[in-house]
Design an enzyme around this catalytic site. Structure first.
Site, short mmCIF file in Angstrom:
data_model
loop_
_atom_site.label_atom_id
_atom_site.label_comp_id
_atom_site.label_asym_id
_atom_site.label_seq_id
_atom_site.Cartn_x
_atom_site.Cartn_y
_atom_site.Cartn_z
N SER A 77 24.88 -24.74 -27.59
CA SER A 77 23.81 -25.63 -28.07
C SER A 77 23.37 -25.30 -29.49
O SER A 77 22.67 -26.08 -30.12
CB SER A 77 22.61 -25.55 -27.12
OG SER A 77 22.17 -24.22 -26.97
N PRO B 21 27.15 -25.88 -23.07
CA PRO B 21 26.20 -25.22 -22.17
C PRO B 21 24.90 -24.86 -22.90
O PRO B 21 24.91 -24.57 -24.10
CB PRO B 21 26.93 -23.94 -21.75
CG PRO B 21 28.35 -24.12 -22.18
CD PRO B 21 28.31 -25.03 -23.35
N LYS C 273 32.16 -22.94 -33.56
CA LYS C 273 32.16 -23.79 -32.37
C LYS C 273 32.34 -25.27 -32.74
O LYS C 273 33.03 -26.02 -32.05
CB LYS C 273 30.86 -23.59 -31.59
CG LYS C 273 30.82 -22.28 -30.82
CD LYS C 273 31.93 -22.22 -29.79
CE LYS C 273 31.88 -20.98 -28.93
NZ LYS C 273 32.99 -20.94 -27.95
N TRP D 48 10.15 -9.88 -29.14
CA TRP D 48 10.21 -10.37 -30.52
C TRP D 48 9.63 -11.78 -30.63
O TRP D 48 9.82 -12.62 -29.74
CB TRP D 48 11.66 -10.41 -30.98
CG TRP D 48 12.14 -9.11 -31.55
CD1 TRP D 48 11.63 -7.87 -31.32
CD2 TRP D 48 13.22 -8.94 -32.46
NE1 TRP D 48 12.34 -6.93 -32.01
CE2 TRP D 48 13.32 -7.55 -32.73
CE3 TRP D 48 14.12 -9.81 -33.06
CZ2 TRP D 48 14.29 -7.03 -33.58
CZ3 TRP D 48 15.08 -9.29 -33.91
CH2 TRP D 48 15.17 -7.91 -34.17
N ASP E 150 11.49 -15.89 -34.69
CA ASP E 150 11.44 -16.71 -33.48
C ASP E 150 12.77 -17.41 -33.19
O ASP E 150 13.05 -17.78 -32.06
CB ASP E 150 10.36 -17.79 -33.61
CG ASP E 150 9.01 -17.33 -33.08
OD1 ASP E 150 8.97 -16.41 -32.25
OD2 ASP E 150 7.99 -17.90 -33.51
N HIS F 37 21.52 -11.48 -25.11
CA HIS F 37 20.69 -12.68 -25.17
C HIS F 37 19.34 -12.39 -24.52
O HIS F 37 19.13 -11.36 -23.88
CB HIS F 37 21.38 -13.86 -24.47
CG HIS F 37 22.50 -14.45 -25.27
ND1 HIS F 37 22.30 -15.20 -26.40
CD2 HIS F 37 23.84 -14.39 -25.10
CE1 HIS F 37 23.47 -15.59 -26.89
NE2 HIS F 37 24.42 -15.12 -26.12
N ASN G 82 21.38 -22.21 -22.77
CA ASN G 82 21.26 -20.76 -22.63
C ASN G 82 21.57 -20.36 -21.19
O ASN G 82 20.97 -20.89 -20.26
CB ASN G 82 19.85 -20.30 -22.99
CG ASN G 82 19.53 -20.57 -24.45
OD1 ASN G 82 20.18 -20.04 -25.34
ND2 ASN G 82 18.54 -21.40 -24.69
N HIS H 244 38.05 -14.41 -18.86
CA HIS H 244 37.71 -14.33 -17.43
C HIS H 244 36.78 -13.18 -17.09
O HIS H 244 36.17 -13.17 -16.03
CB HIS H 244 38.99 -14.22 -16.60
CG HIS H 244 39.67 -12.90 -16.68
ND1 HIS H 244 40.41 -12.51 -17.78
CD2 HIS H 244 39.74 -11.85 -15.81
CE1 HIS H 244 40.90 -11.31 -17.59
NE2 HIS H 244 40.50 -10.88 -16.40
N ARG H 245 36.66 -12.19 -17.96
CA ARG H 245 35.78 -11.06 -17.67
C ARG H 245 34.36 -11.27 -18.18
O ARG H 245 33.47 -10.46 -17.90
CB ARG H 245 36.36 -9.78 -18.28
CG ARG H 245 37.63 -9.31 -17.58
CD ARG H 245 38.15 -8.01 -18.19
NE ARG H 245 39.29 -7.51 -17.43
CZ ARG H 245 40.03 -6.48 -17.82
NH1 ARG H 245 39.75 -5.84 -18.94
NH2 ARG H 245 41.05 -6.07 -17.07
N GLY H 246 34.14 -12.31 -18.94
CA GLY H 246 32.81 -12.61 -19.44
C GLY H 246 31.95 -13.27 -18.38
O GLY H 246 32.41 -13.58 -17.28
#
Length: 346
Positions: free
Chosen positions: A114, A169, A146, A208, A275, A185, A171, A18-20
Site C-alpha cells: 500500500s 496487501p 514495487k 514513536w 509519524d 513493522h 499492513n 515461503h519462509r516469510g
C-alpha cells in the site's frame, strides 16, 4: 474477471519467499488446494541472481507463481537501507517475472504494497490512485521498486498475453512476523515491546510519533485466503487491494495490543519521532465485488499473533498471557525514547 477458473489442484506452484510471513501463510493455505508446492531457500538460489533464477525455473518449470519474496521492514529499515530496499526488490521482481515468462508459467501473482500510493492520496486508497502524487519519503525506494514490479506485470500481460496479476496487501500481522527490535513493522514491534515490558515489570512503553496516524491491519492468514481466491478466479490488468476496509489510530491500536499481551502500565507517545503517512486505508470495494471479505477481527487476530510470538520464543512466557484488569494509560511526551521502546510505522 476470468471466464473460467484457474485450478490449483495438481498444479506445480512456486511460493517465492515461503519462509516469510506472507509466504508461510500461503503455504498453509495452499496445503488445502492439492497443489504440488515448490520452494527454494536463499542458500540454494539467491533471487537477486538472474542466472541462478533462470536456471532454477528452467529445471523446475512451475505452472503458477506467488511472488511474495522481497526485502521488507518498518520505517527505520526503509529509511536507513534505502539502496538495499530499491536494488534487492527490483532485482527479485525482474528476475522472477522474466524467468516465469521464459519458462511457460501459466499464472503469476505479484505482491505490491500500500506504500505505492501517494502520501496524501484521497482516502480510502483506490487502486487507480497509484502514480497520481508524491510518495511517502521514508519508504520511497521500496515503493518505487514495487511500482516497477506492478508495471512489469502489466507490460508482460499486454505484450505477451501473460496471465499475471498484482495484489496490494494492507499492513499485515500474524505468525511468521519479524520481531527485530529496529526493523520490524508496527504490530510486531508493539507486541514485542509490550511483552518485554510486562515480563520485566517496566511501567511505561514509548511509541514513536503522536499516536494520531490511522492504519488498517489484516491478519496474514486472511490475506492468504484472499490470494488463493483471486488466483483461482481473477484475471485482469487492474490491481486489487486486499484489506479489511477499516482503520484505527495508532493510539487505539496500542491499547488493543496492550490488552492482548496483558500490559498494565502507561503508553507514551514521542511526538519528536516521525509519524509516517497520516492515514493509509485501502478501498476494498473491488475485492468485495470479487466475492471476498476478511473474516478475522482485529482483537482475535492480535491474540493469535501474540500466541504465535510466544511460540516463536519457545513458549518461555506462555503462562504470562493475561488480560489486564484495567487498560493502560496513554500520554504524550516530547523527548527521546529508549532504544527498544519504539514502534516503527509504515
Amino acid at each position: 474477471m476470468a471466464s473460467t477458473a484457474f485450478e490449483l489442484k495438481d498444479k506445480t506452484v512456486f511460493v517465492a519467499g515461503h519462509r516469510g510471513m506472507v509466504g508461510s501463510a500461503l503455504m498453509r493455505r495452499l496445503a488445502r488446494e492439492g497443489a504440488d508446492l515448490l520452494t527454494v531457500s536463499r542458500s540454494e538460489v539467491d533471487l537477486r541472481d538472474q542466472a541462478a533464477v533462470n536456471a532454477w525455473f528452467a529445471a523446475k518449470r512451475p505452472q503458477a507463481v506467488f511472488l511474495a519474496a522481497g526485502k521488507v521492514g518498518g520505517i527505520v529499515a526503509n529509511n536507513t537501507l534505502r539502496a538495499e530496499f530499491l536494488y534487492d526488490n527490483l532485482a527479485i521482481s525482474t528476475n522472477v517475472i522474466q524467468a516465469a515468462h521464459a519458462n511457460g508459467c501459466e499464472k503469476l501473482m505479484f505482491f505490491g504494497s500500500s506504500c505505492i500510493y501517494p502520501r496524501l492520496a484521497p482516502q480510502p486508497l483506490r487502486e487507480d490512485s497509484m502514480l497520481t502524487g508524491p510518495l511517502e519519503p521514508t519508504n520511497e525506494p521500496y515503493a518505487i521498486a514495487k511500482i516497477a514490479g506492478i508495471k512489469m506485470v502489466e507490460a508482460y500481460r499486454s505484450q505477451y498475453g501473460a496471465d499475471y496479476i498484482s495484489v496490494m496487501p494492507t499492513n499485515l500481522y500474524g505468525p511468521g512476523d519479524n520481531y527485530h527490535p529496529e526493523y520490524s513493522h508496527v504490530v510486531a514491534a508493539l507486541i514485542r515491546r509490550f511483552h518485554e515490558a510486562k515480563v520485566s515489570g517496566t511501567g511505561n512503553v514509548v511509541v514513536w510519533g503522536t499516536g494520531t496516524p490511522r492504519r488498517e491491519f489484516l491478519y496474514v492468514d486472511d490475506l492468504a485466503d484472499a490470494c488463493i481466491h483471486l488466483m483461482k478466479t481473477y484475471s485482469s490488468p487492474e490491481l486489487v487491494n486486499i484489506g479489511t476496509g477499516e482503520d484505527i489510530t495508532i493510539a487505539e491500536f496500542a491499547l488493543v495490543v496492550a490488552a492482548a499481551v496483558g500490559f498494565r502500565g502507561e503508553i507514551s507517545f514521542d511526538a519528536s519521532r516521525p509519524d509516517g503517512t497520516p492515514r493509509k486505508l485501502l478501498d476494498v470495494g473491488r475485492l468485495a465485488r470479487l466475492g471476498w471479505r476478511a473474516q478475522t477481527s482485529l482483537e482475535d487476530g492480535i491474540q493469535l499473533a501474540y500466541l504465535a510470538y510466544l511460540a516463536d520464543s519457545d513458549g518461555r512466557h506462555r503462562s504470562d498471557l493475561l488480560v489486564p484488569d484495567k487498560g493502560p494509560v496513554l500520554r504524550s511526551i516530547g523527548g527521546g525514547c529508549p532504544s527498544l521502546a519504539h514502534s516503527p510505522l509504515t
